[in-house]
Design an enzyme around this catalytic site. Sequence first.
Site, PDB file in Angstrom:
ATOM      1  N   CYS A 233       0.864  -1.183   0.000  1.00 57.22           N
ATOM      2  CA  CYS A 233       0.000   0.000   0.000  1.00 57.22           C
ATOM      3  C   CYS A 233       0.899   1.231   0.000  1.00 57.22           C
ATOM      4  CB  CYS A 233      -0.966  -0.025   1.190  1.00 57.22           C
ATOM      5  SG  CYS A 233      -0.193  -0.147   2.807  1.00 57.22           S
ATOM      6  N   ARG A 238      -2.278  -0.843   5.428  1.00 58.67           N
ATOM      7  CA  ARG A 238      -3.466  -1.357   4.745  1.00 58.67           C
ATOM      8  C   ARG A 238      -3.184  -2.724   4.129  1.00 58.67           C
ATOM      9  NH1 ARG A 238      -4.803   3.711   0.969  1.00 58.67           N
ATOM     10  NH2 ARG A 238      -2.544   3.986   1.208  1.00 58.67           N
TER      11      ARG A 238
END
Length: 277
Positions: A233, A238
């Site tokens: 990410c 994430r």
Amino acid sequence: MARCDVLVSADWAESNLHAPKVVFVEVDEDTSAYDRDHIAGAIKLDWRTDLQDPVKRDFVDAQQFSKLLSERGIANEDTVILYGGNNNWFAAYAYWYFKLYGHEKVKLLDGGRKKWELDGRPLSSDPVSRPVTSYTASPPDNTIRAFRDEVLAAINVKNLIDVRSPDEFSGKILAPAHLPQEQSQRPGHIPGAINVPWSRAANEDGTFKSDEELAKLYADAGLDNSKETIAYCRIGERSSHTWFVLRELLGHQNVKNYDGSWTEYGSLVGAPIELGS
């Protein structure tokens, strides 16, 4: 791996708040959220100040992790229940840390803080302290961590999953829209990467979608289950959520999180980059 091995429900959590050898830990993007209120008895880990090395760009080493958990009152034999806001965004990041350093009994509270609040379950603002322990972290398990050179070698060879938003993937923006647009030198994505935003793995209440829904989500995006997978990410938080989905829920064994992610890759001199969707 069965879901009960890596997830607990809100009902289970509320019934086990005071169970022996169970420690609830809150980890949030908004590091002040815990200070306002939290699940009774839960302790706080600050992803910025507790989990990151204070000098170099890396996370804390095994010795630092051992010291941190000892001071917070977590023992090696404890079952750690991690939770946080925004679909367990940073709680999944912390889960990946715990697994990296060999903690055996660690789970996510399915739905995290969001579902807990939607259910109207109680929160507390009381300070929490636990007796100091003597925690010993294992050497880092780098079979779940990808580094720059491996990522470069994986282009058009392994699955690369970019879990950022479509606008980040295309190069329109450098970071989530609510954050400063800085850090990496170039926008775009790694050539050949597929884009499956991390949040698509969650229901509206923050719980994870069913295994069938998750398998279809990645299959429809073009994930080749016969290949090794690297998720990335912007800074690796994430993508740790997607790592959790693929490895812990769907059982894909050869999955790594590239925590250097776009802030590293997008600043490499000469590294190939693609723009657009």
